[in-house]
Design an enzyme around this catalytic site. Structure first.
Site, PDB file in Angstrom:
ATOM      1  N   GLY A 173      50.046  80.667 114.383  1.00  0.00           N
ATOM      2  CA  GLY A 173      50.460  79.276 114.249  1.00  0.00           C
ATOM      3  C   GLY A 173      49.322  78.301 114.490  1.00  0.00           C
ATOM      4  O   GLY A 173      49.291  77.210 113.904  1.00  0.00           O
ATOM      5  N   ASP A 174      48.379  78.685 115.341  1.00  0.00           N
ATOM      6  CA  ASP A 174      47.225  77.826 115.606  1.00  0.00           C
ATOM      7  C   ASP A 174      46.449  77.533 114.324  1.00  0.00           C
ATOM      8  O   ASP A 174      46.059  76.396 114.054  1.00  0.00           O
ATOM      9  CB  ASP A 174      46.283  78.497 116.608  1.00  0.00           C
ATOM     10  CG  ASP A 174      46.807  78.479 118.034  1.00  0.00           C
ATOM     11  OD1 ASP A 174      47.607  77.587 118.355  1.00  0.00           O
ATOM     12  OD2 ASP A 174      46.408  79.348 118.817  1.00  0.00           O
ATOM     13  N   TRP A 175      46.206  78.592 113.555  1.00  0.00           N
ATOM     14  CA  TRP A 175      45.424  78.399 112.322  1.00  0.00           C
ATOM     15  C   TRP A 175      46.147  77.466 111.362  1.00  0.00           C
ATOM     16  O   TRP A 175      45.528  76.615 110.709  1.00  0.00           O
ATOM     17  CB  TRP A 175      45.145  79.748 111.656  1.00  0.00           C
ATOM     18  CG  TRP A 175      44.452  80.727 112.539  1.00  0.00           C
ATOM     19  CD1 TRP A 175      44.965  81.896 113.042  1.00  0.00           C
ATOM     20  CD2 TRP A 175      43.126  80.611 113.088  1.00  0.00           C
ATOM     21  NE1 TRP A 175      44.046  82.518 113.852  1.00  0.00           N
ATOM     22  CE2 TRP A 175      42.906  81.759 113.895  1.00  0.00           C
ATOM     23  CE3 TRP A 175      42.117  79.671 112.969  1.00  0.00           C
ATOM     24  CZ2 TRP A 175      41.708  81.972 114.571  1.00  0.00           C
ATOM     25  CZ3 TRP A 175      40.924  79.884 113.649  1.00  0.00           C
ATOM     26  CH2 TRP A 175      40.732  81.017 114.435  1.00  0.00           C
ATOM     27  N   SER A 178      45.910  73.906 112.560  1.00  0.00           N
ATOM     28  CA  SER A 178      44.564  73.340 112.404  1.00  0.00           C
ATOM     29  C   SER A 178      44.379  72.701 111.038  1.00  0.00           C
ATOM     30  O   SER A 178      43.643  71.716 110.899  1.00  0.00           O
ATOM     31  CB  SER A 178      43.510  74.426 112.625  1.00  0.00           C
ATOM     32  OG  SER A 178      43.409  75.315 111.528  1.00  0.00           O
TER      33      SER A 178
END
Length: 426
Positions: A173-175, A178
């Site tokens: 989910g971070d990617w 971003s």
């Protein structure tokens, strides 16, 4: 000028979601200063938790979010450290942070304070949760704010007696978040170019998680249930199936009514063509179980041929399909290297390892040139010289207000750029 050349970014971030955005900007040509405390970004310790290895020099896991950066270590709580960051902000175009609100206020780096001192600056924050709800001050991570609170863990496994939450690739989910932060930053940068004034950009992991969940949330409000079995899908022509030799694949016709006859004819179910019991999507989902009947009929048919037999049939009839890939399949896929989706980067300690590149391409830049990360504070002294500090100043501040690198000389391989097939070399 190529891409974002000349744009300066101050990276006050840690872990993945926030620092991945400056990495993308760096691949677009921006100059990115990653500011770390003397102890470094905690993400530098995480390789074993990702199933990876690291050394003090080679760390592919840290490179994922921190390629194409300049590494400066500043004690933001010290007076002289604060003076240095202020000089850098005055000269920068963008500040990106993942610090929470209370810490930003204490440091004088919150939006209101920074905007008052540096009205030209684009200020961007990656948060776990929104600015206004009950969890506005709660620490949020990919696994918590995105995968758990966003419904991914609980809603995506196959339903049934053996139900368990899915295994979540760390930081997935971070990617995704971003990319949203990068889009917001670029929009604010465009406004700054026209007005001279910076803007505030916020993205939350929680919000980014729910944006791609729209169909699930919409369907739930009309009676659809999650998690679900693949036998109970609402659109059998957009579902996974298995071949005679055990290959799992998906076909993707979401417009069931339009492509029903074409699908049935293509896979050899001529007796299903025009069948009014099954050819209307709304009617098979009326609770009668006809959606499951269609799935089981199609499943039985797909089990009559091997993947080698089915694939040419799909291609000849332009059925949208794809085999379900495992990591090993992805790493061996010619497509990912031909299109520079993955780039093989050499590490002295580990040999060649495939690194994903940013999914955004600018023609003026071509395939991005990648530069590996370096140790904490490696570039501190050089950057301080750029901002007018003398050798005596740097020596006096080192160990208190800033941290400079005093480790062994790095091998040439650390500084060797990685080029893609269409990188534009100077």
């Amino acid at each position: 000028m190529k891409g974002l050349e000349g744009i300066k970014v101050i990276d006050l971030t840690s872990y993945v979601a926030a620092p991945a955005s400056p990495r993308i900007l760096g691949e677009m040509g921006a100059t990115v200063y990653k500011i770390e405390p003397a102890t470094g970004d905690e993400y530098r310790t995480n390789a074993p938790g990702f199933g990876m290895k690291k050394t003090d020099i080679d760390d592919p896991s840290f490179d994922f979010a921190s390629m194409n950066k300049i590494f400066v270590s500043i004690n933001l709580k010290s007076e002289e450290g604060h003076e240095l960051i202020e000089k850098m902000l005055a000269d920068a175009d963008i500040l990106i942070t993942s610090f929470r609100d209370k810490a930003l206020v204490k440091l004088g780096l919150d939006w209101e304070s920074v905007h008052e001192r540096h009205p030209h600056l684009v200020w961007a924050q990656m948060r776990g949760y929104g600015e206004y709800g009950p969890d506005k001050n709660t620490k949020g991570f990919d696994a918590t704010a995105y995968a758990a609170r966003g419904g991914w863990f609980a809603c995506l496994p196959q339903a049934g007696e053996h139900y368990q939450p899915i295994n979540w690739p760390a930081a997935m989910g971070d990617w995704n978040a971003s990319l949203a932060l990068t889009a917001g930053v670029l929009a604010a940068l465009a406004r700054k170019d026209r007005t001279g004034e910076g803007d505030k950009v916020t993205v939350t992991l929680h919000h980014a998680a729910l944006w791609p969940m729209q169909m699930m949330l919409g369907g739930t409000q009309f009676g659809d249930k999650w998690p679900k079995s693949r036998y109970n899908v609402t659109c059998p022509t957009n579902n996974t199936y298995q071949t005679k030799d055990g290959v799992w694949f998906i076909i993707c016709y979401g417009s069931y009514d339009i492509f029903y006859d074409h699908t049935m004819r293509t896979i050899g179910l001529d007796d299903m063509v025009g069948n009014e019991r099954y050819n209307k999507n709304a009617e098979i989902n009326d609770g009668s179980g006809r959606n499951e009947e269609v799935v089981r009929i199609m499943e039985k048919q797909f089990l009559t041929k091997t993947w080698a037999e089915w694939e040419p049939i799909f291609k000849a009839n332009e059925i949208p399909y794809e085999k379900l890939y495992l990591p090993e399949d992805i790493l061996a896929d010619e497509e990912v290297y031909a299109s520079d989706i993955l780039r093989k980067v050499h590490y002295d300690a580990f040999g060649e390892k495939a690194i994903p590149t940013s999914p955004i391409r600018l023609d003026s830049m071509g395939d991005p040139v990648l530069h590996k990360s370096r140790p904490i504070g490696y570039d501190t002294a050089e950057v301080m010289h750029e901002y007018g500090y003398s050798d005596e100043d740097i020596q006096r501040m080192d160990g208190d207000s800033v941290t400079c690198y005093h480790g062994p000389d790095l091998p040439d391989s650390v500084f060797e750029p990685s080029y893609g097939p269409r990188s534009k070399r100077d």
